[in-house]
Design an enzyme around this catalytic site. Structure first.
Site, PDB file in Angstrom:
ATOM      1  N   LYS A 231      23.908  33.557  17.328  1.00 49.43           N
ATOM      2  CA  LYS A 231      25.324  32.918  17.452  1.00 49.43           C
ATOM      3  C   LYS A 231      25.029  31.612  18.311  1.00 49.43           C
ATOM      4  O   LYS A 231      24.056  31.599  19.129  1.00 49.43           O
ATOM      5  CB  LYS A 231      26.146  33.959  18.348  1.00 49.43           C
ATOM      6  CG  LYS A 231      26.753  35.104  17.552  1.00 49.43           C
ATOM      7  CD  LYS A 231      27.783  34.486  16.772  1.00 49.43           C
ATOM      8  CE  LYS A 231      28.539  35.838  15.850  1.00 49.43           C
ATOM      9  NZ  LYS A 231      29.650  35.277  15.252  1.00 49.43           N
ATOM     10  N   ARG A 266      26.082  43.329  13.431  1.00 51.29           N
ATOM     11  CA  ARG A 266      25.981  42.661  12.072  1.00 51.29           C
ATOM     12  C   ARG A 266      24.789  41.317  12.450  1.00 51.29           C
ATOM     13  O   ARG A 266      24.962  40.447  13.322  1.00 51.29           O
ATOM     14  CB  ARG A 266      27.418  41.907  12.076  1.00 51.29           C
ATOM     15  CG  ARG A 266      27.394  41.131  10.938  1.00 51.29           C
ATOM     16  CD  ARG A 266      29.032  40.654  10.773  1.00 51.29           C
ATOM     17  NE  ARG A 266      29.359  39.940   9.625  1.00 51.29           N
ATOM     18  CZ  ARG A 266      29.086  38.492   9.478  1.00 51.29           C
ATOM     19  NH1 ARG A 266      28.507  37.952  10.343  1.00 51.29           N
ATOM     20  NH2 ARG A 266      29.254  37.720   8.340  1.00 51.29           N
TER      21      ARG A 266
END
Length: 287
Positions: A231, A266
């Site tokens: 991220k 995830r």
């Protein structure tokens, strides 16, 4: 001891507390932010098979990049990319001798969902913030689990200006409204998964606050998916502009998430994530 919580997904029943689940990302596109997508369905299936062998419990397939600097593809194109993979999913499970792996379909436009979900998929990963009850009704009809992700506004539109006086208060208000919407559409509470939407309409401090205060989301008594992989917030903390350099930071987020009770992670790098989950669980922590 944590209370028992059930997740139902198209006839499958998963009981928590248990080992955290690992969701592997397979991009059936040519513009994913990590550059790991493919338009070749055989290559996508091969990648998914490798992830299952590496420890993935769920495979999440998406045909349209969530990147806001890429134009949206048509609904017909998205359907054409997803359906061949879904059609060959049972064959893949048979090869892996793993009938327990779940298939998650990452899409949000109701016109796509109504054409794809009846053909297969145990989970609908809806990144639209459930702006209407259309996708919830389709999950109610098929029995697929509904993954509700927090964000603000339409997907594929930048939301870098969005800020929150208290991001956790915003999450609670959002999940209260969206869970009620889903239930009214016929979705069973046991079908619902919650995703706080790391990096979606959030700034660095919003994301870090979610990691620190993740336990507060347990009030909803639903499994929490934490999308940790590569991220932007990891890149910001470590000054790593290339997403492919962020796997160590991803593992750190998995550990932090497990210590605060996340249930599903995830990720792109399944093997490393599965190993991290196994070690943290062996050390005595599980959601």
């Amino acid at each position: 001891m944590a209370a028992v919580m059930i997740l139902e997904a198209r006839g499958r029943r998963i009981e928590f507390p248990r080992r955290a689940l690992v969701m592997g990302i397979v991009n059936i596109n040519d513009d994913s932010f990590c550059g790991d997508g493919t338009l070749d369905v055989t290559a996508a299936l091969s990648k998914a098979e490798g992830m299952i062998r590496d420890g993935a419990d769920i495979i999440d397939i998406g045909a349209e990049s969530a990147r806001t600097n890429r134009a949206a593809i048509t609904e017909d194109e998205e359907v054409a990319r997803l359906l061949p993979f879904i059609a060959r999913w049972p064959e893949l499970l048979s090869r892996c001798e793993n009938e327990t792996a779940l298939l998650s379909v990452n899409t949000w436009r109701p016109g796509v969902v109504e054409r794809v979900l009846p053909e297969g998929g145990d989970i609908l990963n809806d990144i639209s913030a459930l702006e209407s009850d259309a996708n919830a009704r389709l999950c109610a009809q098929t029995g697929a689990a509904l993954l509700i992700m927090h964000t603000v506004g339409q997907p594929k539109v930048p939301h870098t200006h969005v800020g929150y006086p208290d991001v956790m208060a915003a999450l609670h208000k959002f999940f209260g409204e969206k869970i009620a919407l889903a239930l009214a559409a016929g979705v069973r509470r046991e079908q619902i998964i919650l995703d706080p939407g790391i990096d979606f309409a959030k700034q660095r401090e919003d994301n870090l606050t979610i990691y620190r205060r993740l336990q507060e989301l347990h009030r909803w008594q639903r499994p929490i998916l934490l999308p940790v992989s590569r991220k932007t917030v990891i890149g910001d903390v470590l000054d790593l502009p290339n997403p492919k350099d962020r796997d160590a930071g991803t593992i750190a987020c998995i550990v932090a998430g497990m210590l605060r009770g996340a249930h599903i992670f995830r990720v792109h790098h399944v093997r490393g994530a599965a190993q991290a989950v196994k070690v943290v669980q062996a050390a005595g922590f599980q959601p």
